[in-house]
Write an enzyme that holds these catalytic residues in place. Structure first.
Site, PDB file in Angstrom:
ATOM      1  N   GLN A 100       0.918  -1.113   0.051  1.00 42.61           N
ATOM      2  CA  GLN A 100      -0.316   0.320   0.146  1.00 42.61           C
ATOM      3  C   GLN A 100       0.493   1.121   0.204  1.00 42.61           C
ATOM      4  OE1 GLN A 100      -2.127   1.431   3.719  1.00 42.61           O
ATOM      5  NE2 GLN A 100      -3.934   1.175   2.099  1.00 42.61           N
ATOM      6  N   TYR A 183      -5.769  11.347   4.192  1.00 42.52           N
ATOM      7  CA  TYR A 183      -3.946  11.506   2.820  1.00 42.52           C
ATOM      8  C   TYR A 183      -4.081  11.635   1.954  1.00 42.52           C
ATOM      9  CZ  TYR A 183      -3.341   8.505   7.412  1.00 42.52           C
ATOM     10  OH  TYR A 183      -3.007   7.701   8.706  1.00 42.52           O
ATOM     11  N   GLY A 328      -9.448  -6.232   8.960  1.00 42.56           N
ATOM     12  CA  GLY A 328      -8.501  -5.652   9.276  1.00 42.56           C
ATOM     13  C   GLY A 328      -7.805  -5.811  10.766  1.00 42.56           C
TER      14      GLY A 328
END
Length: 376
Positions: A100, A183, A328
């Protein structure tokens, strides 16, 4: 459990053995941005535990642009070598692994050690600070500061492309652009953080330009083995637009992305846990993300993320609309999520929040590689 989650899937140019993914999870265990042996153990455990597709924790594309201490990077040869050991270990278990690619943009801090070492400003689409923030590794725990508007965003596109070159050298199966959670890429998309009046801001098409140009640059390196994760509902890191503007922005972005022959798009659904409150009002724009945006990706594998139970995942994949599900928190606390789901074992390990990102003076294995697998 029925077989939908445990059927192979073509993802880009590779085939993953099942539809159970491990999402990117910041763990802050690298050695001054270099992947190390304990990280190798962590990923090895989870590949052995049945992850069909692993997406690494956010991998910093440059020394400039981090808010997290001990987050790994991929801008030099030492980091590439560290990642190669991890990738080889994951492949030995039959799993596939994507990097990522991550740049935090305006939520970096000029006093962070890596930012100081970089010797460049905190860059963002516009000189607008995010509210909130808590930099525990900086004296006084300061919040976010006003960033410097990047004059030429193509310099940041080039950093993503070079990171992809390095990821290719390391042996990753593909790369996922981090376009979520407030982000850098998300900051360009959102009109509350991007008020530019040039070709990189203003209209929906201009705000989506950075994401699409970055995708195209990375595709030049990885071909069909490129993906992007988005979180239209927002919230985290002071992100979120009015609903109609959100719908218009992401419809355009995803329709254009669908033309690029991507490996997949990950749609992160709304999470109350990632929502924040300012002046008594929640920041996010809650709506059904997978249901809303899946129709705009008719030619692209759709993976979903955020709080799915095994039962929900089975239903989603069985529907034929969703290709796979990223888990997750379950992967943090269970090294064997895939095997547990397949064998009907509960996901019942309790998280140790105190060691989620490591802790000073504490063995880095604690709360990282010491969670127990089930007995089979």
């Amino acid at each position: 459990m029925s077989s939908a989650l445990f059927t192979p899937l073509k993802v880009g140019s590779v085939t993953v053995p099942n539809r159970i993914g491990m999402s990117a999870l910041t763990r802050s265990r690298s050695s001054a941005s270099v992947p190390n042996d304990i990280m190798k153990d962590y990923y090895d455990q989870r590949a052995a535990g049945g992850a069909g597709l692993i997406v690494t924790e956010g991998v910093l594309i440059t020394r400039q642009g981090t808010e997290w201490p001990n987050a790994p990077g991929i801008w030099n040869d030492e980091q590439v070598a560290g990642w190669k050991k991890i990738i080889d270990s994951v492949h030995a278990h039959g799993s596939k692994i994507y990097a990522q690619l991550w740049h935090v943009g305006r939520v970096a801090h000029p006093q962070a050690p890596e930012q100081i070492a970089a010797g460049v400003p905190v860059y963002a689409p516009s000189a607008i600070s995010a509210r909130g923030g808590n930099f525990r590794h900086i004296e006084g725990a300061p919040g976010y500061v006003t960033p410097t508007e990047v004059a030429d965003p193509t310099i940041l596109v080039a950093l993503f492309k070079q990171a992809a070159v390095n990821a290719k050298k390391a042996g990753f199966d593909g790369v996922e652009l981090h376009g979520a959670n407030g982000y850098l890429i998300h900051q360009f998309l959102d009109s509350t953080s991007n008020t530019r009046t040039d070709q990189w801001g203003g209209s929906v098409e201009n705000r989506a330009r950075f994401a699409l140009e970055t995708l195209k640059a990375v595709i030049e390196v990885f071909g069909p083995d490129v993906a992007i994760k988005v979180n239209p509902a927002g919230g985290y890191n002071d992100m979120g637009m009015p609903l109609q503007e959100t719908l218009d922005t992401y419809e355009y972005l995803l329709r254009e992305a669908d033309k690029l022959n991507l490996a997949y798009v990950c749609l992160a659904r709304y999470s109350p846990w990632l929502d924040v409150e300012f002046d008594g009002k929640k920041r996010a724009t809650p709506h059904d993300v997978p249901e809303t945006y899946a129709p705009f990706l008719p030619s692209t594998n759709i993976w979903v993320n955020t709080g799915y139970t095994p039962e929900e995942a089975e239903t989603a994949v069985s529907s034929g609309k969703i290709a796979g599900v990223f888990f997750g928190m379950a992967w943090i606390t269970h090294p064997d999520v895939g095997k547990r789901i397949q064998k009907g074992k509960p996901l019942d390990n309790a998280p140790d929040y105190a060691t989620l990102y490591g802790a000073p003076g504490v063995d880095p294995a604690k709360g990282y590689t010491d969670y127990k697998a089930a007995e089979y």
